[in-house]
Enzyme design. Structure first.
Site, PDB file in Angstrom:
ATOM      1  N   GLY A  46       1.113  -1.034   0.217  1.00 56.48           N
ATOM      2  CA  GLY A  46      -0.271   0.147  -0.132  1.00 56.48           C
ATOM      3  C   GLY A  46       0.351   1.485  -0.370  1.00 56.48           C
ATOM      4  N   CYS A  89       6.372  -0.394   7.476  1.00 57.68           N
ATOM      5  CA  CYS A  89       5.719   1.257   6.723  1.00 57.68           C
ATOM      6  C   CYS A  89       7.630   1.567   5.916  1.00 57.68           C
ATOM      7  CB  CYS A  89       5.358   2.326   7.481  1.00 57.68           C
ATOM      8  SG  CYS A  89       5.289   3.911   6.962  1.00 57.68           S
ATOM      9  N   LEU A  90       7.215   1.845   4.523  1.00 58.64           N
ATOM     10  CA  LEU A  90       7.856   1.578   3.514  1.00 58.64           C
ATOM     11  C   LEU A  90       8.804   3.289   4.181  1.00 58.64           C
ATOM     12  CD1 LEU A  90       6.409   1.212   0.200  1.00 58.64           C
ATOM     13  CD2 LEU A  90       7.603  -0.208   1.501  1.00 58.64           C
ATOM     14  N   GLU A 134      -3.140   2.970   5.973  1.00 57.87           N
ATOM     15  CA  GLU A 134      -3.597   3.785   4.450  1.00 57.87           C
ATOM     16  C   GLU A 134      -3.796   5.398   5.026  1.00 57.87           C
ATOM     17  OE1 GLU A 134      -0.986   3.814   3.029  1.00 57.87           O
ATOM     18  OE2 GLU A 134      -0.533   1.673   2.976  1.00 57.87           O
TER      19      GLU A 134
HETATM   20 NI    NI Z   1       3.123   3.371   5.649  1.00 56.18          NI
END
Ligand code: NI
Length: 164
Positions: A46, A89-90, A134
């Protein structure tokens, strides 16, 4: 389309309450294409627009057992229950942490393809977690905010990263 750099925790754009999208024009369609491309490249499950430096309320999610979805001006309609999840989380690469998320989530948002409102229901799965994760991003919230203490953030070792 373009793969864009993913902003990391500490970048102020991740802490803004992102603006609502008023018109779904070509710039929004291009933004969504860039978000998909950046998410697949990461790879992640996401991505929210602030993570590529755009403070707008747009998210994309693709997880197993659900159709991939892009949502404009997404909101949580209803949530219930509590469960522990191991989240990443990216924008916080190389780490994970155990936090509490909801069991059942009902979210809504505008489908960019039709311009109409859609609702997504998820229960006890990665979609439920990703919807909350998100939508938190467009409200300036990161999962690390829910950790009881900063040292509850764990380094990722051999486990594959599942971030969003
Ligand atoms: Ni994230």
């Amino acid at each position: 389309m373009a793969i864009l750099p993913i902003r990391r925790a500490g970048d102020p754009v991740l802490r803004e309450k992102a603006r609502r999208v008023r018109t779904i024009d070509s710039s929004i369609h291009k933004l969504i294409e860039d978000m998909w491309e950046t998410m697949y490249d990461a790879p992640g499950v996401g991505l929210a627009a602030p993570q590529i430096g755009v403070s707008l309320r747009v998210v994309v999610i693709e997880v197993p057992d659900h159709e991939r979805v892009a949502l404009i001006n997404p909101e949580i309609v209803k949530r219930s229950g509590e469960r522990h999840v191991d989240e990443g989380c990216l924008s916080v690469p190389g780490f994970r942490g155990e936090i509490i998320r909801s069991v059942k989530v009902l979210a809504k948002g505008i489908d960019p393809k039709t311009g109409k409102e859609i609702r997504i229901r998820a229960e006890n799965d990665l979609m439920a977690e990703a919807l909350e994760h998100e939508i938190d991003h467009v409200n300036g919230i990161l999962y690390i905010d829910y950790l009881p203490t900063p040292d509850a953030l764990m380094p990722l070792r051999d486990a594959p990263e599942v971030g969003s």
